[in-house]
Write a protein that holds these residues in place. Structure first.
Motif, short mmCIF file in Angstrom:
data_model
loop_
_atom_site.label_atom_id
_atom_site.label_comp_id
_atom_site.label_asym_id
_atom_site.label_seq_id
_atom_site.Cartn_x
_atom_site.Cartn_y
_atom_site.Cartn_z
N ASN A 79 56.43 34.93 32.97
CA ASN A 79 55.38 34.65 31.65
C ASN A 79 54.89 35.68 31.14
OD1 ASN A 79 56.20 31.39 31.34
ND2 ASN A 79 55.79 31.82 33.75
N LEU A 101 54.86 33.88 26.10
CA LEU A 101 56.16 33.92 26.03
C LEU A 101 56.93 33.80 27.75
CD1 LEU A 101 56.97 37.04 24.06
CD2 LEU A 101 57.10 34.75 23.20
N ASN A 102 57.89 32.84 27.40
CA ASN A 102 58.55 32.66 28.65
C ASN A 102 59.98 32.98 28.94
OD1 ASN A 102 60.55 30.24 29.85
ND2 ASN A 102 58.32 30.30 31.21
N TYR A 122 64.80 31.43 26.61
CA TYR A 122 63.55 31.89 26.20
C TYR A 122 62.66 30.83 25.50
CZ TYR A 122 66.14 36.48 26.99
OH TYR A 122 67.15 37.03 27.61
N LEU A 124 58.30 29.33 24.33
CA LEU A 124 57.00 29.39 24.00
C LEU A 124 56.11 28.79 24.89
CD1 LEU A 124 54.75 30.83 21.86
CD2 LEU A 124 55.20 28.58 20.59
N THR A 146 56.13 24.63 28.48
CA THR A 146 56.88 25.66 27.58
C THR A 146 57.86 24.93 26.80
OG1 THR A 146 57.39 26.94 29.68
CG2 THR A 146 58.83 27.39 27.97
#
Length: 167
Positions: A79, A101-102, A122, A124, A146
């Motif tokens: 992250n 961002l993840n 991916y 947020l 997330t």
């Protein structure tokens, strides 16, 4: 290769030009995810306050998801978050909220058949937390959700070791 990439990303936080007069911290954390159970991780933070009420937080978390006896599951995530920092009662107590961002990596192997599955997703992050600075140590608590990607709620409890200026 993945671990090298994570290490390079976290070290990059320390060489950002705007961070030269900032406070750095490295920490460890225990995490719980509503989809992935318990885990542990590391954290690097660049805090730009009081020049700007902003901090950048990078984390790597490794989880141990529940599995069936014949299934071996592995899950980790990286992250990178930017947060708005607000002092609550003096400079020692801080709360923060932010976005980030993840990158989540899931893999599973069926031991009975040898079949494997792997995927990287991916997403947020939306997060909020609090941190209390005590000398060079700073315990913290954080809640992160997330969107897309791993789509999970993660609760984090940890301890940062502060470098640089201490207010």
């Amino acid at each position: 290769m993945r671990k090298l990439l994570v290490a390079i990303c976290l070290l990059g936080l320390f060489f950002a030009p705007s961070a030269l007069q900032a406070q750095f911290s490295l920490g460890f954390e225990g995490v719980w995810g509503d989809e992935t159970d318990w885990g542990i991780g590391g954290r690097a933070t660049v805090d730009l306050s009081p020049r700007a009420p902003v901090a950048f937080i990078g984390t790597y978390d490794y989880f141990w998801p529940s599995t069936a006896p014949v299934i071996d599951r592995q899950y980790w995530e990286v992250n990178v978050n930017a947060v708005y920092v607000q002092s609550v009662s003096g400079p020692q107590a801080q709360t923060y909220v932010g976005l980030g961002l993840n990158i989540a990596d899931f893999s599973a192997e069926d031991r009975s058949t040898g079949e494997t599955e792997s995927r990287t997703e991916y997403g947020l992050n939306i997060l909020g937390g609090t941190r209390y600075k005590v000398s060079r140590l700073a315990p913290f608590f954080e809640i992160r959700y997330t969107i897309e990607g791993s789509q999970q709620l993660v609760i984090t409890l940890g301890l940062d070791l502060l470098f640089g200026r201490v207010e």
